[in-house]
Scaffold this motif. Sequence first.
Motif, PDB file in Angstrom:
ATOM      1  N   VAL A   1      33.253  28.957 -15.240  1.00 39.87           N
ATOM      2  CA  VAL A   1      32.340  29.979 -16.146  1.00 39.87           C
ATOM      3  C   VAL A   1      32.803  30.079 -17.332  1.00 39.87           C
ATOM      4  CG1 VAL A   1      31.516  32.388 -15.901  1.00 39.87           C
ATOM      5  CG2 VAL A   1      31.477  31.111 -13.823  1.00 39.87           C
ATOM      6  N   VAL A   2      34.121  30.308 -17.531  1.00 37.17           N
ATOM      7  CA  VAL A   2      34.876  30.359 -18.785  1.00 37.17           C
ATOM      8  C   VAL A   2      34.460  29.179 -19.493  1.00 37.17           C
ATOM      9  CG1 VAL A   2      37.166  30.240 -19.842  1.00 37.17           C
ATOM     10  CG2 VAL A   2      37.029  31.455 -17.825  1.00 37.17           C
ATOM     11  N   GLU A   3      34.490  27.961 -19.017  1.00 36.08           N
ATOM     12  CA  GLU A   3      34.410  26.657 -19.649  1.00 36.08           C
ATOM     13  C   GLU A   3      32.994  26.868 -20.286  1.00 36.08           C
ATOM     14  OE1 GLU A   3      34.235  22.802 -17.716  1.00 36.08           O
ATOM     15  OE2 GLU A   3      36.200  23.563 -16.934  1.00 36.08           O
ATOM     16  N   LYS A   4      31.816  27.199 -19.438  1.00 40.56           N
ATOM     17  CA  LYS A   4      30.519  27.319 -19.855  1.00 40.56           C
ATOM     18  C   LYS A   4      30.300  28.444 -20.805  1.00 40.56           C
ATOM     19  CE  LYS A   4      28.337  25.780 -15.852  1.00 40.56           C
ATOM     20  NZ  LYS A   4      27.367  26.031 -14.618  1.00 40.56           N
ATOM     21  N   LEU A   5      30.873  29.590 -20.831  1.00 42.26           N
ATOM     22  CA  LEU A   5      30.529  30.746 -21.609  1.00 42.26           C
ATOM     23  C   LEU A   5      31.609  31.038 -22.390  1.00 42.26           C
ATOM     24  CD1 LEU A   5      28.942  33.021 -18.808  1.00 42.26           C
ATOM     25  CD2 LEU A   5      27.748  31.552 -20.440  1.00 42.26           C
ATOM     26  N   GLY A   6      32.644  30.662 -22.426  1.00 39.95           N
ATOM     27  CA  GLY A   6      33.713  30.971 -23.515  1.00 39.95           C
ATOM     28  C   GLY A   6      33.989  32.385 -23.313  1.00 39.95           C
ATOM     29  N   VAL A   7      34.022  32.977 -22.248  1.00 44.40           N
ATOM     30  CA  VAL A   7      34.553  34.328 -21.624  1.00 44.40           C
ATOM     31  C   VAL A   7      35.760  34.179 -21.553  1.00 44.40           C
ATOM     32  CG1 VAL A   7      32.216  35.324 -21.167  1.00 44.40           C
ATOM     33  CG2 VAL A   7      33.561  34.235 -19.694  1.00 44.40           C
ATOM     34  N   SER A   8      36.396  35.470 -21.353  1.00 42.81           N
ATOM     35  CA  SER A   8      37.795  35.313 -20.937  1.00 42.81           C
ATOM     36  C   SER A   8      37.906  35.133 -19.234  1.00 42.81           C
ATOM     37  CB  SER A   8      38.670  36.618 -21.319  1.00 42.81           C
ATOM     38  OG  SER A   8      38.183  37.766 -20.393  1.00 42.81           O
ATOM     39  N   LYS A   9      39.221  34.493 -18.928  1.00 44.88           N
ATOM     40  CA  LYS A   9      39.402  34.423 -17.541  1.00 44.88           C
ATOM     41  C   LYS A   9      39.366  35.653 -16.757  1.00 44.88           C
ATOM     42  CE  LYS A   9      40.567  32.071 -13.730  1.00 44.88           C
ATOM     43  NZ  LYS A   9      41.809  30.934 -13.481  1.00 44.88           N
ATOM     44  N   LYS A  10      39.679  36.769 -17.351  1.00 45.06           N
ATOM     45  CA  LYS A  10      40.056  38.020 -16.781  1.00 45.06           C
ATOM     46  C   LYS A  10      38.385  38.533 -16.519  1.00 45.06           C
ATOM     47  CE  LYS A  10      41.658  42.696 -16.815  1.00 45.06           C
ATOM     48  NZ  LYS A  10      40.467  43.418 -16.136  1.00 45.06           N
ATOM     49  N   GLU A  11      37.565  38.206 -17.733  1.00 39.20           N
ATOM     50  CA  GLU A  11      36.204  38.746 -17.413  1.00 39.20           C
ATOM     51  C   GLU A  11      35.365  37.897 -16.331  1.00 39.20           C
ATOM     52  OE1 GLU A  11      35.268  40.123 -21.925  1.00 39.20           O
ATOM     53  OE2 GLU A  11      35.246  38.167 -21.544  1.00 39.20           O
ATOM     54  N   SER A  12      35.640  36.748 -16.370  1.00 38.02           N
ATOM     55  CA  SER A  12      34.805  35.963 -15.541  1.00 38.02           C
ATOM     56  C   SER A  12      35.512  36.181 -13.856  1.00 38.02           C
ATOM     57  CB  SER A  12      35.291  34.383 -15.786  1.00 38.02           C
ATOM     58  OG  SER A  12      34.826  33.519 -14.713  1.00 38.02           O
ATOM     59  N   THR A  13      36.751  36.367 -14.022  1.00 41.16           N
ATOM     60  CA  THR A  13      37.113  36.651 -12.441  1.00 41.16           C
ATOM     61  C   THR A  13      36.943  38.084 -12.066  1.00 41.16           C
ATOM     62  OG1 THR A  13      39.382  35.460 -13.075  1.00 41.16           O
ATOM     63  CG2 THR A  13      39.561  36.760 -11.157  1.00 41.16           C
ATOM     64  N   ASP A  14      36.745  38.947 -12.710  1.00 41.43           N
ATOM     65  CA  ASP A  14      36.336  40.407 -12.750  1.00 41.43           C
ATOM     66  C   ASP A  14      35.056  40.410 -11.992  1.00 41.43           C
ATOM     67  OD1 ASP A  14      38.904  41.356 -12.970  1.00 41.43           O
ATOM     68  OD2 ASP A  14      38.483  42.350 -15.213  1.00 41.43           O
ATOM     69  N   ILE A  15      34.234  39.834 -12.816  1.00 47.21           N
ATOM     70  CA  ILE A  15      32.854  39.986 -12.383  1.00 47.21           C
ATOM     71  C   ILE A  15      32.488  39.096 -11.101  1.00 47.21           C
ATOM     72  CG2 ILE A  15      30.080  39.368 -13.329  1.00 47.21           C
ATOM     73  CD1 ILE A  15      31.646  41.524 -14.895  1.00 47.21           C
TER      74      ILE A  15
END
Lengths: 91, 93
Positions: A10-24
Motif C-alpha cells: 500500500v505504501v508503494e502504491k499510494l506513497g503514504v507513510s508505513k505508519k499510516e498504512s499499518t495503522d489503517i
Amino acid sequence: MRKSDLADLVVEKLGVSKKESTDILQMILDSIREELEKGETVKIAGFGNFVVREKKARKGRNPKTGEEIGITPRRVVTFRPSQVFKKSVNE
Amino acid sequence: MTKAELIDKVALDYTSLTRRQVEILVNTIFDSIKETLSKGDKIEIRGFGSFRLRYRRMREGRNPKTGTIVTVPPKKVPFFKAGKELRALVDHF
C-alpha cells in the motif's frame, strides 16, 4: 505475504507513510473482528462478506480411532467472496 | 457493517487523515489483497486469518433448463480461513 508486506504494498502504491498504512490496516482488522464478535455481518463491496454462522450440535468421529464424539453447537466465521473477487482470480 | 461504515469509523478515529484519504487507503488495502490472490500468492495475518485460493477441478454439470451435459472448467475460488484468535472470539456461547 504477511501483514507488514501488505502494508508495504500500500505504501508503494499510494506513497503514504508505513505508519499510516499499518495503522489503517490494523484498524480495519480490529473493526471487522469487533463486528464479527457481536455476530454482525461485515459487507465490503467489491471484496466480499464476512458472516457469522451458527452451527448446530452434531455427532462427529475421531478419524484416528473411529470413536464417536459429540460436537458442541458453535459459531463460525465464513467469508463469501464477491462476484468481482471471484472473477478477478480467474483472469 | 458496510464498507462505507467501516471507512467512517476509521476516519473518525484517525484524525490526521481526511475521510477521503482513509477511503483511498481502505480501498487500496482490499484491492491489494485481491491482487495478491490473483497472482497466486496468499496472505497470512496473525490473529485474524489467512486468504488463499482453493482450486476446483473441472466437472460435468447440466444446463438445468435443457438438461444437456456441459463441462464446467476448472476454477479458482478465494478462500478465507479464520485464525485461532478470531475463531475463539466469535465462538462464545
